[in-house]
Design an enzyme around this catalytic site. Structure first.
Site, mmCIF file in Angstrom:
data_model
loop_
_atom_site.group_PDB
_atom_site.id
_atom_site.type_symbol
_atom_site.label_atom_id
_atom_site.label_comp_id
_atom_site.label_asym_id
_atom_site.label_seq_id
_atom_site.Cartn_x
_atom_site.Cartn_y
_atom_site.Cartn_z
ATOM 1 C CE LYS A 1 -3.264 2.560 3.006
ATOM 2 N NZ LYS A 1 -4.133 2.526 4.200
ATOM 3 C CG ASP B 1 -5.404 7.834 5.007
ATOM 4 O OD1 ASP B 1 -6.318 8.507 4.473
ATOM 5 O OD2 ASP B 1 -5.604 6.804 5.672
ATOM 6 C CG ASP C 1 -1.877 5.049 5.016
ATOM 7 O OD1 ASP C 1 -1.723 3.971 5.603
ATOM 8 O OD2 ASP C 1 -2.971 5.434 4.564
ATOM 9 N NE ARG D 1 -11.114 -1.174 3.963
ATOM 10 C CZ ARG D 1 -11.656 -1.452 5.151
ATOM 11 N NH1 ARG D 1 -12.783 -2.131 5.213
ATOM 12 N NH2 ARG D 1 -11.073 -1.047 6.251
ATOM 13 C CG ASP E 1 -9.787 7.452 7.154
ATOM 14 O OD1 ASP E 1 -8.712 7.401 6.500
ATOM 15 O OD2 ASP E 1 -9.822 7.569 8.392
ATOM 16 C CE LYS F 1 -6.346 8.480 8.538
ATOM 17 N NZ LYS F 1 -7.023 7.334 9.160
ATOM 18 C CD GLU G 1 -6.686 5.263 2.785
ATOM 19 O OE1 GLU G 1 -7.644 5.372 3.578
ATOM 20 O OE2 GLU G 1 -5.531 4.964 3.145
HETATM 21 N N1 BES Z 1 -4.163 4.331 7.075
HETATM 22 C C1 BES Z 1 -5.261 4.052 7.903
HETATM 23 C C2 BES Z 1 -4.970 3.002 8.973
HETATM 24 C C3 BES Z 1 -3.912 3.335 9.989
HETATM 25 C C4 BES Z 1 -4.263 3.710 11.269
HETATM 26 C C5 BES Z 1 -2.571 3.193 9.688
HETATM 27 C C6 BES Z 1 -3.286 3.975 12.201
HETATM 28 C C7 BES Z 1 -1.607 3.461 10.632
HETATM 29 C C8 BES Z 1 -1.961 3.844 11.896
HETATM 30 C C9 BES Z 1 -6.429 3.539 7.056
HETATM 31 O O1 BES Z 1 -6.503 4.059 5.776
HETATM 32 C C10 BES Z 1 -7.682 3.931 7.762
HETATM 33 O O2 BES Z 1 -7.936 5.087 7.849
HETATM 34 N N2 BES Z 1 -8.445 2.943 8.217
HETATM 35 C C11 BES Z 1 -9.654 3.190 8.900
HETATM 36 C C12 BES Z 1 -10.689 2.248 8.351
HETATM 37 C C13 BES Z 1 -12.091 2.534 8.810
HETATM 38 C C14 BES Z 1 -12.565 3.857 8.230
HETATM 39 C C15 BES Z 1 -12.985 1.412 8.383
HETATM 40 C C16 BES Z 1 -9.434 2.971 10.384
HETATM 41 O O3 BES Z 1 -8.703 2.039 10.753
HETATM 42 O O4 BES Z 1 -9.952 3.732 11.181
HETATM 43 ZN ZN ZN Z 2 -4.749 4.670 4.968
HETATM 44 MN MN MN Z 3 -7.540 5.887 5.695
#
Ligand code: BES
Ligand code: ZN
Ligand code: MN
Length: 505
Positions: free
Chosen positions: A269, A274, A292, A355, A351, A281, A353
């Site tokens: 990825k 992000d 990210d 996947r 967010d 966020k 994104e």
């Molecule tokens: N890049 C984030 C996940 C992340 C969180 C990476 C903390 C490193 C440290 C990912 O894109 C994300 O935002 N995931 C969300 C998914 C949710 C919206 C279903 C999450 O984990 O909150």
């Molecule tokens: Zn992300």
């Molecule tokens: Mn995200």
């Protein structure tokens, strides 16, 4: 800007170095070697050991000033106790070397002479032991100093290690050391890309870096720009990147040996920043989101080592790269998109994104290559980071054999993983009413790490596949002494290299 390490078949006291380093097991006896060390450099060593209650516990160190000419320090490193099969723990040794490097840099030592314990005590070969010692030393030395203008904050990274080893091990040890230095440098390269701020490393910049690595090691490389990505129908990558003025990239690097060799796919990825997009966020969660693209950094850096050592397996690396930002052009919650393999998803949360870009990457690589194994690395979910903390990457797979192979490679190499559930029970959690899939899991199912993995599973077909969620392990893991706080770890590089180098063994 790097460490050097050379093995010699001479005694510790005959080696060059401003320090003398020895490793000891827990409850070590005052043997001849230690007595010799004391006689030559620090007569009060035994008294100091008693006084400081230094027992050789894993992670403990003892530093003694020496008054002998040119030798300023004697350092003892604790390795802890052997386990139930009478082997010392390699990870404990890696961590000890991490601590040693902190001391070396803090005391501003430029050359270090050290005597290594025997590889046998760890139940590994001298070559592999040498590789572990040098790679971790290189990693522990690295500092992200690109933006520091105050010289006094910059640590010495040119350190010479002279290592005393037993004669019959010399060649194997040096071979391992050289390999390890290369692995360590690659880990540091991945870290550097992750640490570079999002204004200095855009998708284009990261793709350029990948291209440069490929060129240097004579690997085939293709880079798709936005128009190409659009025309190929990679709706996930298009949707995630469309809010930013920075174009997306889709990078492929190939190491090809022969048609008959097995083929591994590595996918990473590559979100260079992000923000969450329109599903923005909160500021606290956005702070470190330059991390990210850690998955992409890991697979590219692994290709650097693979290009150097050319293992007898074909490898296809794919990294989708984009910046996830809100704007008038950004993708919206409720948008329905179509991926490279034709499947559709409703984007309920912009967010989630990772996947979306991985869906295109996994579809692409499985459509174009017959893979014996596919491994993806992604900073994918906060849920996985919450579940496992900073010590294990989440390992998701329904393929028992590959799950074990990847887990074992990580364990040997120092990238620990922990198996997480991935079963059909979770499938319905990512089905949408209005499209094939929904990009967030149903509330009632929770298990955010697994529902993300289940989403990805729709894009790998029958290919044996492991997903590694590195959200908790990629950044700011100061608990491990070979890392520094608030910076990247380079997680995954060592695992991928180990997997590729030992695939057929
Ligand atoms: N890049 C984030 C996940 C992340 C969180 C990476 C903390 C490193 C440290 C990912 O894109 C994300 O935002 N995931 C969300 C998914 C949710 C919206 C279903 C999450 O984990 O909150
Ligand atoms: Zn992300
Ligand atoms: Mn995200």
């Amino acid at each position: 800007m790097a460490i050097a390490m050379k093995a010699f078949e001479v005694a510790l006291h005959e080696l060059d170095g401003n320090a003398r380093v020895m490793f000891v097991e827990q409850d070590f006896p005052m043997n001849d070697a230690l007595k010799g060390l004391a006689d030559t450099y620090f007569p009060h060593l035994e008294a100091l050991i008693k006084d400081q209650e230094f027992t050789g516990k894993a992670g403990s160190t003892l530093v003694a000033n020496s008054s002998t000419d040119g030798i300023t320090f004697v350092i003892l490193i604790g390795l802890g106790k052997p386990n139930s099969v009478n082997h010392l723990d390699v990870e404990a040794c890696r961590r000890s070397i991490g601590k040693l490097l902190k001391i070396v840099q803090c005391k501003k030592l430029k050359t270090v002479a050290m005597q290594l314990p025997s590889a046998q005590a760890f139940g590994i070969t001298p070559e592999f032991f040498g590789q572990q010692v040098s790679s971790i030393a290189a990693m522990a030395t690295y500092q992200f100093d690109t933006y520091l203008t105050d010289e006094s904050r910059i640590l010495e990274q040119d350190i010479q290690f002279n290592v005393s080893v037993k004669e019959d091990n010399l060649a194997a040890m040096q071979e391992g050391i050289d390999k390890g230095l290369s692995v360590g440098r690659a880990v540091n390269r991945a870290r550097q890309w992750v640490n570079l701020p999002p204004n200095a490393l855009t998708p284009r910049d990261l793709a350029d870096e990948a291209q440069e690595i490929a060129k240097k090691y004579n690997l085939e490389c293709e880079v798709f720009d936005r128009d190409k990505v659009k025309s190929l129908g990679m709706g996930g990558l298009v949707a995630v990147s469309q809010g930013s003025k920075e174009e997306c990239r889709f990078v492929i690097i190939k190491h090809t040996v022969s048609d008959s060799a097995p083929t591994l796919g590595f996918v990473g990825k590559g979100i260079t920043f992000d923000s969450g997009g329109l599903s923005l966020k909160p500021p606290m969660h956005m702070e470190t989101m330059k991390e990210d693209m850690s998955g992409a950094a890991a697979v590219i850096a692994a290709m650097k080592v693979i290009g150097e050592f050319k293992p007898n397996v074909n490898i296809v690396m794919v990294a989708p790269m984009a910046e996830n930002l809100p704007s008038g052009e950004a993708g919206k919650p409720g948008d329905i998109i179509r991926f490279y393999n034709g499947k559709t998803a409703e984007v309920k949360n912009t967010d989630a994104e990772g996947r979306l870009v991985l869906a295109d990457a996994l579809s692409y690589v499985t459509a174009h290559y017959k893979l014996d194994a596919l491994v993806d690395l992604a900073t994918l979910t906060g849920a996985c980071a919450y579940a496992l903390g900073p010590f294990f990457s989440g390992l998701f797979s329904e393929h028992e054999e590959l799950a074990k192979k990847v887990g074992d490679a990580g364990e040997r190499a120092g990238d620990a993983t922990w198996r997480m559930p991935l079963t059909n029970d979770y499938k319905s959690a990512v089905v949408a009413d209005v499209a094939d899939l929904c990009n967030i899991g149903k509330k009632s199912v929770q298990a955010g790490g697994t529902t993300a993995a289940i989403f990805l599973q729709s894009f790998v077909g029958e290919t044996p596949w492991v997903h590694l969620d590195i959200a908790g392990t990629a950044f700011n893991v100061p608990q491990l002494p070979y890392n520094r706080p608030e910076t990247a770890t380079g997680v995954g590089v060592r695992l991928l290299v180990e997997l590729a180098m030992t695939w057929e063994k």
